[in-house]
Design a protein around this motif. Structure first.
Motif, PDB file in Angstrom:
ATOM      1  N   SER A  90       0.828  -1.207   0.000  1.00  0.00           N
ATOM      2  CA  SER A  90       0.000   0.000   0.000  1.00  0.00           C
ATOM      3  C   SER A  90       0.865   1.262   0.000  1.00  0.00           C
ATOM      4  O   SER A  90       0.547   2.239  -0.685  1.00  0.00           O
ATOM      5  CB  SER A  90      -0.933   0.008   1.218  1.00  0.00           C
ATOM      6  N   THR A  91       1.948   1.231   0.768  1.00  0.00           N
ATOM      7  CA  THR A  91       2.841   2.392   0.827  1.00  0.00           C
ATOM      8  C   THR A  91       3.479   2.657  -0.533  1.00  0.00           C
ATOM      9  O   THR A  91       3.507   3.810  -1.005  1.00  0.00           O
ATOM     10  CB  THR A  91       3.935   2.168   1.882  1.00  0.00           C
ATOM     11  N   PHE A  92       3.977   1.608  -1.185  1.00  0.00           N
ATOM     12  CA  PHE A  92       4.618   1.786  -2.490  1.00  0.00           C
ATOM     13  C   PHE A  92       3.622   2.289  -3.537  1.00  0.00           C
ATOM     14  O   PHE A  92       3.902   3.249  -4.270  1.00  0.00           O
ATOM     15  CB  PHE A  92       5.240   0.471  -2.959  1.00  0.00           C
ATOM     16  N   VAL A  93       2.452   1.646  -3.597  1.00  0.00           N
ATOM     17  CA  VAL A  93       1.449   2.039  -4.585  1.00  0.00           C
ATOM     18  C   VAL A  93       0.961   3.464  -4.327  1.00  0.00           C
ATOM     19  O   VAL A  93       0.840   4.280  -5.257  1.00  0.00           O
ATOM     20  CB  VAL A  93       0.268   1.044  -4.563  1.00  0.00           C
ATOM     21  N   THR A  94       0.693   3.774  -3.074  1.00  0.00           N
ATOM     22  CA  THR A  94       0.166   5.098  -2.738  1.00  0.00           C
ATOM     23  C   THR A  94       1.174   6.196  -3.014  1.00  0.00           C
ATOM     24  O   THR A  94       0.846   7.214  -3.645  1.00  0.00           O
ATOM     25  CB  THR A  94      -0.262   5.134  -1.263  1.00  0.00           C
ATOM     26  N   LEU A  95       2.402   6.022  -2.548  1.00  0.00           N
ATOM     27  CA  LEU A  95       3.419   7.060  -2.752  1.00  0.00           C
ATOM     28  C   LEU A  95       3.741   7.245  -4.234  1.00  0.00           C
ATOM     29  O   LEU A  95       3.895   8.379  -4.708  1.00  0.00           O
ATOM     30  CB  LEU A  95       4.684   6.720  -1.971  1.00  0.00           C
ATOM     31  N   SER A  96       3.834   6.147  -4.973  1.00  0.00           N
ATOM     32  CA  SER A  96       4.107   6.249  -6.408  1.00  0.00           C
ATOM     33  C   SER A  96       2.988   7.003  -7.121  1.00  0.00           C
ATOM     34  O   SER A  96       3.246   7.880  -7.960  1.00  0.00           O
ATOM     35  CB  SER A  96       4.264   4.857  -7.027  1.00  0.00           C
ATOM     36  N   SER A  97       1.757   6.689  -6.767  1.00  0.00           N
ATOM     37  CA  SER A  97       0.616   7.352  -7.401  1.00  0.00           C
ATOM     38  C   SER A  97       0.554   8.829  -7.024  1.00  0.00           C
ATOM     39  O   SER A  97       0.241   9.680  -7.866  1.00  0.00           O
ATOM     40  CB  SER A  97      -0.682   6.657  -6.998  1.00  0.00           C
ATOM     41  N   VAL A  98       0.850   9.149  -5.768  1.00  0.00           N
ATOM     42  CA  VAL A  98       0.827  10.544  -5.328  1.00  0.00           C
ATOM     43  C   VAL A  98       1.903  11.353  -6.065  1.00  0.00           C
ATOM     44  O   VAL A  98       1.648  12.476  -6.523  1.00  0.00           O
ATOM     45  CB  VAL A  98       1.031  10.638  -3.801  1.00  0.00           C
ATOM     46  N   VAL A  99       3.106  10.790  -6.194  1.00  0.00           N
ATOM     47  CA  VAL A  99       4.195  11.491  -6.891  1.00  0.00           C
ATOM     48  C   VAL A  99       3.825  11.747  -8.348  1.00  0.00           C
ATOM     49  O   VAL A  99       4.021  12.859  -8.875  1.00  0.00           O
ATOM     50  CB  VAL A  99       5.502  10.676  -6.793  1.00  0.00           C
ATOM     51  N   LEU A 100       3.286  10.746  -9.025  1.00  0.00           N
ATOM     52  CA  LEU A 100       2.888  10.920 -10.423  1.00  0.00           C
ATOM     53  C   LEU A 100       1.749  11.932 -10.546  1.00  0.00           C
ATOM     54  O   LEU A 100       1.742  12.760 -11.472  1.00  0.00           O
ATOM     55  CB  LEU A 100       2.468   9.575 -11.025  1.00  0.00           C
ATOM     56  N   THR A 101       0.803  11.875  -9.631  1.00  0.00           N
ATOM     57  CA  THR A 101      -0.310  12.826  -9.658  1.00  0.00           C
ATOM     58  C   THR A 101       0.186  14.255  -9.485  1.00  0.00           C
ATOM     59  O   THR A 101      -0.257  15.173 -10.194  1.00  0.00           O
ATOM     60  CB  THR A 101      -1.323  12.493  -8.547  1.00  0.00           C
ATOM     61  N   LEU A 102       1.113  14.459  -8.551  1.00  0.00           N
ATOM     62  CA  LEU A 102       1.659  15.799  -8.337  1.00  0.00           C
ATOM     63  C   LEU A 102       2.461  16.275  -9.551  1.00  0.00           C
ATOM     64  O   LEU A 102       2.326  17.426  -9.979  1.00  0.00           O
ATOM     65  CB  LEU A 102       2.545  15.810  -7.093  1.00  0.00           C
ATOM     66  N   ALA A 103       3.284  15.386 -10.102  1.00  0.00           N
ATOM     67  CA  ALA A 103       4.127  15.770 -11.236  1.00  0.00           C
ATOM     68  C   ALA A 103       3.284  16.216 -12.429  1.00  0.00           C
ATOM     69  O   ALA A 103       3.457  17.326 -12.958  1.00  0.00           O
ATOM     70  CB  ALA A 103       5.040  14.607 -11.620  1.00  0.00           C
ATOM     71  N   PHE A 104       2.356  15.365 -12.858  1.00  0.00           N
ATOM     72  CA  PHE A 104       1.536  15.692 -14.023  1.00  0.00           C
ATOM     73  C   PHE A 104       0.508  16.774 -13.705  1.00  0.00           C
ATOM     74  O   PHE A 104       0.214  17.631 -14.549  1.00  0.00           O
ATOM     75  CB  PHE A 104       0.839  14.433 -14.546  1.00  0.00           C
ATOM     76  N   GLY A 105      -0.043  16.751 -12.493  1.00  0.00           N
ATOM     77  CA  GLY A 105      -1.057  17.735 -12.125  1.00  0.00           C
ATOM     78  C   GLY A 105      -0.498  19.145 -12.055  1.00  0.00           C
ATOM     79  O   GLY A 105      -1.115  20.094 -12.541  1.00  0.00           O
TER      80      GLY A 105
END
Length: 293
Positions: A90-105
């Motif tokens: 959960s930590t890996f999936v969540t942090l990876s998704s948050v980083v990608l969301t911030l980068a593209f967003g």
């Protein structure tokens, strides 16, 4: 003269009364806020005391403190649910998704808020249309796509959809905040020799700390607590996330509430810590863009 004196006297006599009224209203407001805080925090309190109860104590005394504090519930839930591995996933999936969301967003929000170009309104409308799509209605098409791309039972099966569905709200928030940043800041940075990438990375992103925190916590809560995507796209026990681990304590015949509450108490702790760390920035981000300049 008497009338004036009476009026003047009445005015001076009213001022203490007004102060008392203001203090009373202020005290009433504080009591309401305290009551709301207790009402909001009570479910969390109930969860943690229930995590240390036996099943019998849970049903007979649902709102009271445990008769015997069963610390074993936490350790058994951790072991039986495989929560160590699930928390790492959960930590890996969540942090990876948050980083990608911030980068593209942030990148998309910067372009849409600071530049004028052809079909800009169409691009904004397309991104905002993503807010109207019911996420769970896409489970079947996504499953078929993931199967064709051989992404089922991989981290990518969760990271990619999470990022895609969170981007519309991230772009919306980033656009609103960045539009409130004075353009003179960019002009000064250009005079100092910065290009567009330098302005974005060195000027805009540091100024967007409040909205970054807001986007992060919203995305974190959605990704960390998601059950449906993980249930459909992940079958491997090695890749299961925390929500899937919680489901192990309940089946068609019954639920072990003592272990379920223990597991839920473990799962909710990271969310509380993230919110406590980012709470100041989140409050600033909630009013982002309300005042320009």
């Amino acid at each position: 003269m008497e009338l004036r004196t009476t009026r003047a006297t009445g005015t001076t006599m009213d001022s203490p009364n007004r102060k008392l009224v203001r203090r009373g209203l202020s005290g009433l407001g504080k009591l309401i806020l305290i009551g709301y805080a207790v009402f909001t925090l009570y479910p969390l309190y109930w969860l943690f005391i229930s995590a240390f109860k036996t099943n019998e104590d849970f049903f007979k005394r649902p709102y009271a403190l445990p008769l015997v504090w069963m610390k074993e519930n936490i350790f058994r839930a951790w072991e039986l649910g495989g929560m160590g591995r699930a928390m790492l996933n959960s930590t890996f999936v969540t942090l990876s998704s948050v980083v990608l969301t911030l980068a593209f967003g942030l990148l998309a929000g910067y372009v849409l808020s600071r530049f004028q170009f052809k079909f800009k309104k169409v691009a904004v409308a397309l991104f905002m249309a993503g807010l109207l799509i019911p996420i769970h209605s896409t489970l079947v098409p996504l499953f078929l796509m993931m199967k064709q791309m051989n992404l089922l039972n991989t981290y990518g099966a969760l990271i990619l959809p999470y990022t895609a569905f969170e981007l519309p709200i991230a772009i919306f928030l980033a656009m609103g905040y960045m539009a409130s940043i004075p353009k003179e800041v960019e002009e000064a940075a250009m005079i100092d020799g910065n290009g567009w990438w330098g302005i974005f990375g060195r000027i805009i992103v540091p100024l967007c700390t409040p909205i970054v925190a807001t986007i992060s916590i919203l995305a974190f809560l959605r990704f960390w607590n998601d059950f449906s995507f993980a249930l459909v796209f992940i079958n491997s026990q090695e890749l299961k996330t925390l929500p899937l681990s919680l489901a192990l304590f309940s089946d068609g015949f019954g639920t072990d509430y003592s272990l379920t509450m223990g597991a839920m108490a473990i799962a909710v702790i990271p969310t509380i810590l993230v919110y406590l760390i980012l709470q100041d920035q989140i409050m600033k981000g909630m009013v982002a863009g309300s005042i320009k300049g």
